[in-house]
Design an enzyme around this catalytic site. Sequence first.
Site, PDB file in Angstrom:
ATOM      1  N   THR A  57       0.820  -1.215   0.000  1.00  0.00           N
ATOM      2  CA  THR A  57       0.000   0.000   0.000  1.00  0.00           C
ATOM      3  C   THR A  57       0.847   1.255   0.000  1.00  0.00           C
ATOM      4  OG1 THR A  57      -1.765  -1.192   1.127  1.00  0.00           O
ATOM      5  CG2 THR A  57      -1.886   1.210   1.187  1.00  0.00           C
ATOM      6  N   CYS A  58       1.931   1.241   0.761  1.00  0.00           N
ATOM      7  CA  CYS A  58       2.824   2.396   0.833  1.00  0.00           C
ATOM      8  C   CYS A  58       3.438   2.687  -0.534  1.00  0.00           C
ATOM      9  CB  CYS A  58       3.928   2.150   1.851  1.00  0.00           C
ATOM     10  SG  CYS A  58       3.305   1.722   3.496  1.00  0.00           S
ATOM     11  N   SER A  59       3.862   1.638  -1.207  1.00  0.00           N
ATOM     12  CA  SER A  59       4.566   1.766  -2.482  1.00  0.00           C
ATOM     13  C   SER A  59       3.637   1.986  -3.670  1.00  0.00           C
ATOM     14  CB  SER A  59       5.393   0.505  -2.748  1.00  0.00           C
ATOM     15  OG  SER A  59       6.353   0.326  -1.745  1.00  0.00           O
TER      16      SER A  59
END
Length: 169
Positions: A57-59
């Site tokens: 999700t962060c990436s």
Amino acid sequence: MSIQVGDIIPDGVLHYVPFDPKEDITACPRPIAYKIHEKLKGKKAVIFAIPGPFTPTCSESHVPGFISAHEALQSKGVSEVICISVVDGFVMNAFAKAYKAGDKVIMAGDGSHAFTDSLGLSQDLTANGMGIRSKRFAIVVDDLVVKYVGIETERGVTSSGAEAVLSKL
């Protein structure tokens, strides 16, 4: 209790490597201190946190959303966008290079999670093999005063994403 609108952002020290367009991804420069009160006094800024660099999700959405929204955030008076994670400044530097954050987002480590703890936004992800990390959140600060806090309570990016932040500016 976590940070609230109207609070003064706690002072703290993060660690980051200033953007250098000539630096190779394998370079290993030494992170320097990013002192919250010193750097953000008199400025409008967004601080957002990711549980872990190089995680899905962060990436895939959280960080790219803020990189893409750089000009829109600037047009609303935001002078600094800081992404923090409970890892060291070396990892955040590699993450910045890999995702081409450039000078659009400062990627800063909170390796000891002291700043994240002072916000009341730590979480224990030991069961997932990650240890103590930050919750996924975004905070808008204007001259050190908190103007918006968006904390995710479920997987994904809603209240902590660039679109949500832009709608609150």
